[in-house]
Design an enzyme around this catalytic site. Structure first.
Site: not given
Length: 188
Positions: A175, A188
């Site tokens: 991502s 993340y």
């Protein structure tokens, strides 16, 4: 020196961006001949929902043979049913991609019972949305185990055969959120 490095990084980024836009513009008028995916043995991790499911459906439309992995039995079976409706041959496995031994055992079973994987799509991933100090240690560890180590273990399981056959593709899904610090996704 730090300012010079920053300037060079910015310059490299701009050149890459300009090249990418120019390449995309040219491809509007000169389409690239697409590779046939018919008959390819495609293994997709995290195929039970989201991007993994959408990827499986696209490969199914292109007559690929599919091996779908997910930790969620119901989700991966739903994906398989949708792919079978499109005419694809599909095998499913319940695999926890945070566990190296599960990955290696499932990979051995795939190689022995189904054949050589020619396209590996490392898609399995998790994200915890919380501010950094609220993110629990086990959540951070799980993100690393699946999002990073899991991709390493699946690649190590299938790359040697691809190298021996001098044929294969490995796709790693990530991502853009991993490139930016955003509130509630710092880990993340």
């Amino acid at each position: 020196e730090k300012e010079m490095n920053l300037f060079l990084e910015l310059l490299l980024f701009l050149v890459t961006l300009l090249y990418s836009y120019l390449e995309a513009f040219v491809k509007l008028f000169v389409p690239v001949r697409r590779k046939s995916l018919s008959g390819e043995l495609v293994l997709i991790t995290g195929a039970g929902h989201g991007v993994g499911r959408a990827t499986a459906l696209e490969f199914a439309k292109r007559q690929s043979r599919l091996v779908l992995w997910d930790i969620n039995k119901h989700g991966v079976e739903e994906t398989a049913a949708e792919c079978q409706k499109l005419g694809a041959t599909v095998q499913t496995f319940v695999v926890d991609c945070s566990k190296r031994e599960e990955i290696y055992n499932a990979a051995d079973k795939v190689k022995k019972d189904i054949g050589d994987v020619t396209i590996l799509v490392n898609n399995a991933g998790v994200i915890t949305t919380a501010d950094f100090l609220s993110t629990q240690d086990h959540q951070i560890e799980r993100m690393f185990e699946i999002n990073i180590l899991g991709h390493m273990w699946t690649t190590r399981a299938f790359l040697p055969v691809m190298m021996n056959n001098n044929y294969g593709h490995i796709v790693t899904v990530a991502s853009a959120a991993g490139h930016f610090v955003t509130p509630f996704m710092v880990a993340y």
